[in-house]
Design a protein around this motif. Structure first.
Motif, short mmCIF file in Angstrom:
data_model
loop_
_atom_site.label_atom_id
_atom_site.label_comp_id
_atom_site.label_asym_id
_atom_site.label_seq_id
_atom_site.Cartn_x
_atom_site.Cartn_y
_atom_site.Cartn_z
N ASP A 3 0.85 -1.18 0.00
CA ASP A 3 0.00 0.00 0.00
C ASP A 3 0.88 1.23 0.00
OD1 ASP A 3 -2.87 -0.59 -0.01
OD2 ASP A 3 -2.32 -1.88 1.67
N ASN A 4 0.30 2.35 -0.28
CA ASN A 4 1.05 3.56 -0.50
C ASN A 4 1.43 4.25 0.81
OD1 ASN A 4 2.18 5.89 -1.47
ND2 ASN A 4 0.56 6.27 -2.94
N PRO A 5 2.59 3.91 1.38
CA PRO A 5 3.01 4.58 2.61
C PRO A 5 3.34 6.05 2.36
CG PRO A 5 4.75 3.12 1.86
CD PRO A 5 3.57 2.91 0.95
N GLY A 6 3.67 6.39 1.10
CA GLY A 6 3.94 7.78 0.76
C GLY A 6 2.73 8.66 0.99
N ALA A 7 1.56 8.17 0.59
CA ALA A 7 0.32 8.94 0.78
C ALA A 7 0.01 9.09 2.27
CB ALA A 7 -0.84 8.27 0.05
N LEU A 8 0.27 8.04 3.03
CA LEU A 8 0.03 8.11 4.48
C LEU A 8 0.95 9.15 5.11
CD1 LEU A 8 -1.44 7.13 6.98
CD2 LEU A 8 0.19 5.24 7.11
N LYS A 9 2.21 9.10 4.75
CA LYS A 9 3.18 10.07 5.28
C LYS A 9 2.82 11.49 4.84
CE LYS A 9 8.05 11.23 5.32
NZ LYS A 9 9.36 11.02 4.73
N ASP A 10 2.47 11.64 3.56
CA ASP A 10 2.12 12.96 3.04
C ASP A 10 0.87 13.51 3.72
OD1 ASP A 10 4.30 12.79 1.38
OD2 ASP A 10 3.14 12.40 -0.44
N SER A 11 -0.13 12.66 3.93
CA SER A 11 -1.36 13.13 4.57
C SER A 11 -1.08 13.55 6.01
CB SER A 11 -2.47 12.08 4.52
OG SER A 11 -2.14 10.93 5.26
N TYR A 12 -0.21 12.82 6.69
CA TYR A 12 0.17 13.20 8.06
C TYR A 12 0.94 14.52 8.08
CZ TYR A 12 1.90 13.11 12.78
OH TYR A 12 2.18 13.46 14.07
N ASN A 13 1.85 14.70 7.10
CA ASN A 13 2.60 15.95 7.02
C ASN A 13 1.68 17.14 6.74
OD1 ASN A 13 5.03 14.69 7.54
ND2 ASN A 13 5.56 14.46 5.38
N ILE A 14 0.67 16.94 5.91
CA ILE A 14 -0.30 18.00 5.65
C ILE A 14 -1.07 18.32 6.93
CG2 ILE A 14 -2.46 18.54 4.43
CD1 ILE A 14 -1.25 16.95 2.02
N LEU A 15 -1.48 17.29 7.65
CA LEU A 15 -2.17 17.51 8.93
C LEU A 15 -1.29 18.34 9.86
CD1 LEU A 15 -4.40 17.03 11.05
CD2 LEU A 15 -3.33 14.81 11.52
N SER A 16 -0.01 18.01 9.95
CA SER A 16 0.92 18.76 10.81
C SER A 16 1.03 20.22 10.38
CB SER A 16 2.31 18.12 10.79
OG SER A 16 2.26 16.84 11.37
N LYS A 17 1.13 20.45 9.06
CA LYS A 17 1.21 21.82 8.55
C LYS A 17 -0.07 22.59 8.88
CE LYS A 17 4.23 21.01 4.59
NZ LYS A 17 4.31 21.01 3.12
N LEU A 18 -1.20 21.94 8.70
CA LEU A 18 -2.48 22.61 8.99
C LEU A 18 -2.58 22.96 10.47
CD1 LEU A 18 -4.87 20.50 6.75
CD2 LEU A 18 -4.24 22.90 6.42
N CYS A 19 -2.15 22.06 11.32
CA CYS A 19 -2.19 22.33 12.76
C CYS A 19 -1.28 23.51 13.12
CB CYS A 19 -1.81 21.09 13.56
SG CYS A 19 -3.06 19.79 13.51
N ALA A 20 -0.15 23.62 12.44
CA ALA A 20 0.78 24.72 12.71
C ALA A 20 0.19 26.07 12.29
CB ALA A 20 2.09 24.48 11.97
N LEU A 21 -0.71 26.06 11.33
CA LEU A 21 -1.33 27.31 10.86
C LEU A 21 -2.38 27.86 11.83
CD1 LEU A 21 -1.81 26.61 7.05
CD2 LEU A 21 -0.23 28.23 8.11
#
Length: 125
Positions: A3-21
């Motif tokens: 399965d696509n671990p890249g998408a999982l990592k990317d979605s988590y990184n987006i969540l982190s960026k959104l939380c920082a905003l």
């Protein structure tokens, strides 16, 4: 099949960026509108994570479809934030690009699962 671990990592990184905003938003906006964005981002990470835990393509497709819907809702909500001057052009462009890339990854994975599902169906005929 991986399965696509890249998408999982990317979605988590987006969540982190959104939380920082969050700190950039006014208090009233942070606790109403922003909370929706954060919740959909959490849901996106969860749906993508679930695709790595299920075996059947039908289930994977269902989770991926829901993740795509969640990403689209985040996009719409962020556009409203941007258009109402709550989110800078730079922040909006960065997150929007990340979300579009994630959406494309999810779409590719969903297409792959649909192809495999059809192949399996054709074998059973």
């Amino acid at each position: 099949m991986s399965d696509n671990p890249g998408a999982l990592k990317d979605s988590y990184n987006i969540l982190s960026k959104l939380c920082a905003l969050i700190s950039k938003f006014s208090k009233d906006f942070r606790y109403s509108f922003w909370e929706k964005i954060e919740n959909y981002a959490i849901d996106t990470v969860a749906e993508i994570s679930l695709t790595t835990k299920v075996f059947w393509f039908e289930e994977k497709i269902q989770h991926l479809s829901t993740a795509k819907k969640d990403v689209e809702i985040i996009n719409i909500l962020l556009k409203v934030c941007h258009d109402s001057n709550k989110l800078s052009h730079k922040d909006y462009d960065e997150i929007n690009n990340d979300l579009n890339e994630l959406f494309n990854q999810i779409t590719k994975r969903e297409s792959f699962c649909r192809i495999k599902l059809k192949e399996r169906s054709d074998l059973l005929k």
